[in-house]
Design a protein around this motif. Structure first.
Motif, PDB file in Angstrom:
ATOM      1  N   UNK A   1       0.950  -1.131  -0.025  1.00  0.00           N
ATOM      2  CA  UNK A   1      -0.075   0.259   0.120  1.00  0.00           C
ATOM      3  C   UNK A   1       0.895   1.210   0.000  1.00  0.00           C
ATOM      4  N   UNK A   2       0.505   2.187  -1.017  1.00  0.00           N
ATOM      5  CA  UNK A   2       1.099   3.416  -0.787  1.00  0.00           C
ATOM      6  C   UNK A   2      -0.063   4.459  -0.268  1.00  0.00           C
ATOM      7  N   UNK A   3       0.274   5.302   0.729  1.00  0.00           N
ATOM      8  CA  UNK A   3      -0.603   5.891   1.685  1.00  0.00           C
ATOM      9  C   UNK A   3      -0.253   7.435   1.401  1.00  0.00           C
ATOM     10  N   UNK A   4      -1.352   8.518   1.283  1.00  0.00           N
ATOM     11  CA  UNK A   4      -0.970   9.721   1.116  1.00  0.00           C
ATOM     12  C   UNK A   4      -1.754  10.599   2.073  1.00  0.00           C
ATOM     13  N   UNK A   5      -1.673  11.401   2.553  1.00  0.00           N
ATOM     14  CA  UNK A   5      -2.399  12.415   3.183  1.00  0.00           C
ATOM     15  C   UNK A   5      -2.858  13.411   2.038  1.00  0.00           C
ATOM     16  N   UNK A   6      -4.125  13.699   1.770  1.00  0.00           N
ATOM     17  CA  UNK A   6      -4.871  14.735   0.771  1.00  0.00           C
ATOM     18  C   UNK A   6      -5.284  15.876   1.589  1.00  0.00           C
ATOM     19  N   UNK A   7      -4.874  17.193   1.039  1.00  0.00           N
ATOM     20  CA  UNK A   7      -5.404  18.232   1.733  1.00  0.00           C
ATOM     21  C   UNK A   7      -6.438  19.032   0.601  1.00  0.00           C
ATOM     22  N   UNK A   8      -7.472  19.245   0.738  1.00  0.00           N
ATOM     23  CA  UNK A   8      -8.600  19.609  -0.315  1.00  0.00           C
ATOM     24  C   UNK A   8      -9.499  20.701   0.164  1.00  0.00           C
ATOM     25  N   UNK A   9     -10.108  21.238  -0.995  1.00  0.00           N
ATOM     26  CA  UNK A   9     -11.035  22.355  -0.511  1.00  0.00           C
ATOM     27  C   UNK A   9     -12.390  21.625  -0.438  1.00  0.00           C
ATOM     28  N   UNK A  10     -13.179  22.185   0.460  1.00  0.00           N
ATOM     29  CA  UNK A  10     -14.470  21.814   0.569  1.00  0.00           C
ATOM     30  C   UNK A  10     -15.282  22.951   1.509  1.00  0.00           C
ATOM     31  N   UNK A  11     -16.384  22.637   1.950  1.00  0.00           N
ATOM     32  CA  UNK A  11     -17.198  23.907   2.588  1.00  0.00           C
ATOM     33  C   UNK A  11     -17.405  23.598   3.990  1.00  0.00           C
ATOM     34  N   UNK A  12     -17.534  24.508   4.790  1.00  0.00           N
ATOM     35  CA  UNK A  12     -17.831  24.291   6.313  1.00  0.00           C
ATOM     36  C   UNK A  12     -19.338  24.310   6.544  1.00  0.00           C
ATOM     37  N   UNK A  13     -19.670  24.353   7.696  1.00  0.00           N
ATOM     38  CA  UNK A  13     -21.056  23.967   8.281  1.00  0.00           C
ATOM     39  C   UNK A  13     -21.813  25.402   7.823  1.00  0.00           C
TER      40      UNK A  13
ATOM     41  N   UNK B   1      -5.562   8.575   1.481  1.00  0.00           N
ATOM     42  CA  UNK B   1      -5.843   8.322   0.248  1.00  0.00           C
ATOM     43  C   UNK B   1      -4.823   7.016   0.074  1.00  0.00           C
ATOM     44  N   UNK B   2      -5.357   5.833  -0.022  1.00  0.00           N
ATOM     45  CA  UNK B   2      -4.542   4.628   0.074  1.00  0.00           C
ATOM     46  C   UNK B   2      -4.899   3.633  -1.256  1.00  0.00           C
ATOM     47  N   UNK B   3      -3.502   3.431  -2.060  1.00  0.00           N
ATOM     48  CA  UNK B   3      -3.691   2.535  -3.227  1.00  0.00           C
ATOM     49  C   UNK B   3      -2.900   1.458  -3.278  1.00  0.00           C
TER      50      UNK B   3
ATOM     51  N   UNK C   1      -7.013   3.256  13.255  1.00  0.00           N
ATOM     52  CA  UNK C   1      -7.076   4.456  12.318  1.00  0.00           C
ATOM     53  C   UNK C   1      -6.905   4.061  11.021  1.00  0.00           C
ATOM     54  N   UNK C   2      -5.824   3.374  10.719  1.00  0.00           N
ATOM     55  CA  UNK C   2      -5.748   2.997   9.200  1.00  0.00           C
ATOM     56  C   UNK C   2      -6.081   1.587   8.769  1.00  0.00           C
ATOM     57  N   UNK C   3      -6.504   0.699   9.565  1.00  0.00           N
ATOM     58  CA  UNK C   3      -6.779  -0.625   9.264  1.00  0.00           C
ATOM     59  C   UNK C   3      -7.779  -0.862   8.060  1.00  0.00           C
ATOM     60  N   UNK C   4      -9.062  -0.175   8.066  1.00  0.00           N
ATOM     61  CA  UNK C   4      -9.925  -0.247   7.297  1.00  0.00           C
ATOM     62  C   UNK C   4      -9.242   0.240   5.716  1.00  0.00           C
ATOM     63  N   UNK C   5      -8.419   1.428   5.834  1.00  0.00           N
ATOM     64  CA  UNK C   5      -7.906   1.807   4.513  1.00  0.00           C
ATOM     65  C   UNK C   5      -7.203   0.905   4.136  1.00  0.00           C
TER      66      UNK C   5
END
Length: 366
Positions: free
Chosen positions: A27-39, A50-52, A85-89
């Protein structure tokens, strides 16, 4: 973040009690920082894991996994390396999928506080994490298939249904839902979870933590729950409880600093807010429950739960299924028995359910 061989993935999963029988790749695991919206609908950012699978190129079927409750930012999937924390991924990526795991707003390296049990923002953060993963995947030598498999545990079980609902409604032209498999959700806080919690039917300490998290979170999101914490929380907890759930307090500190019984935490006003919801609090409960009451899924759907559950009463699942049955559906419910993780049946269902679901998802993707 990490590059693991297949044997290393199996070792991590074994340490957490996860089923590694389907793992064929590293597995290669990455942390992605991305744009989204708040409440509040304003632009913000969030992070996610993100793991592939290593050594596999081309198109991958994405699995969106939405995690259970955590209150401390570093305990989120993209900032924690623990097997929990990472088991399912790692399970899904090691089995050939692309694992897409949002931290949600305010956890991981996301700014601000986490709006706990807010399905709308959990859904938008999850959808935007899928979009970010799709945009990033070519840098890893992959692309993401249109068909997405969706699962989630506890808090994330409602999120999984919320994400499936919004994708079925056409929120994104690229993704379509292949199958959904939520685990041990608190789908009906108004009519199942809160009554069981307040009546002492669930484990006492977790009931304290969930009640405190709900009141403080929904005050931040919706307002109108209390004017000052002392209205709903007894001393000395009123002065510290908001700090415990702002993302900066380690879980063990929060655990030790809160009482063991609801009778030592809540004031009469606090009991009343939870027993007889009104105003914005009641409205938020209705929105929370709409993952089971406001849509009719048109994809394969399976629920997973324990025989009994000390944190999320199994009535949550029963009520959700009953609501879907009224609209002509009859989704199967898999009883996971009495799996334990660190002495908890509730946590054990995440481990046991992931092992069951990865086999089902492999059959769906075939």
């Amino acid at each position: 973040m990490r590059a693991l061989s297949a044997d290393e993935v199996r070792t991590v999963l074994g340490q957490g009690g996860f089923d590694a029988s389907t793992v064929r790749r590293g597995v290669d695991a990455y942390r992605l920082t991305y744009r989204t919206i708040g409440t509040d609908g304003r632009a913000t950012t969030a992070t996610g894991l993100f793991a592939v699978p290593r050594g596999k190129r081309g198109k991958l079927t994405p699995v969106s996994y939405t995690h259970g409750t955590t209150s401390y930012k570093p305990d989120a999937p993209s900032t924690s390396g623990t097997p929990w924390a990472v088991g399912p991924a790692y399970t899904y990526a090691g089995s050939g999928f692309a694992a897409v795991v949002p931290d949600y707003l305010g956890l991981g390296e996301g700014p601000g506080t986490h709006p706990w049990k807010d399905v709308p923002s959990e859904t938008s953060a999850s959808l935007d994490m899928l979009r970010a993963a799709r945009a990033f995947a070519p840098r890893t030598g992959h692309s993401l298939d249109r068909d997405v498999l969706i699962t989630g545990f506890s808090q994330g079980a409602s999120t999984a249904l919320g994400l499936a609902r919004t994708l079925q409604d056409g929120a994104d032209r690229h993704f379509r839902v292949k199958a959904v498999a939520p685990i041990s959700g608190g789908y009906d806080f108004a009519n199942a979870e809160l009554p069981a919690l307040l009546n002492g039917e669930l484990e006492a300490k977790s009931s304290v933590l969930y009640a405190a998290y709900l009141l403080t979170s929904w005050q931040r999101i919706h307002g109108g729950v209390y004017t000052t914490p002392s209205e709903v929380f007894q001393a000395p907890y009123a002065d510290r409880v908001e700090k415990y759930f702002d993302g900066t307090t380690p879980g063990q500190v929060m655990f030790q600093g809160t009482p063991n019984r609801l009778t030592d935490l809540l004031t009469p006003r606090g009991w009343a807010v939870l027993r007889n919801p009104s105003g914005t609090f009641a409205s938020a409960l209705r929105t929370d429950g709409e993952v089971c009451t406001a849509w009719t899924p048109r994809m394969p759907l399976r629920f997973y739960r324990a025989e009994t559950d000390e944190q999320a009463t199994t009535l949550n699942t029963a009520h959700c299924v009953a609501s879907l049955q009224k609209r002509g559906l009859n989704p199967p419910v898999e009883n996971l028995g009495k799996p334990l993780y660190q002495g908890s049946l509730h946590l054990g269902t995440n481990v046991a359910g992931t092992g069951k679901i990865v086999h089902w998802f492999l059959s769906q993707a075939a």
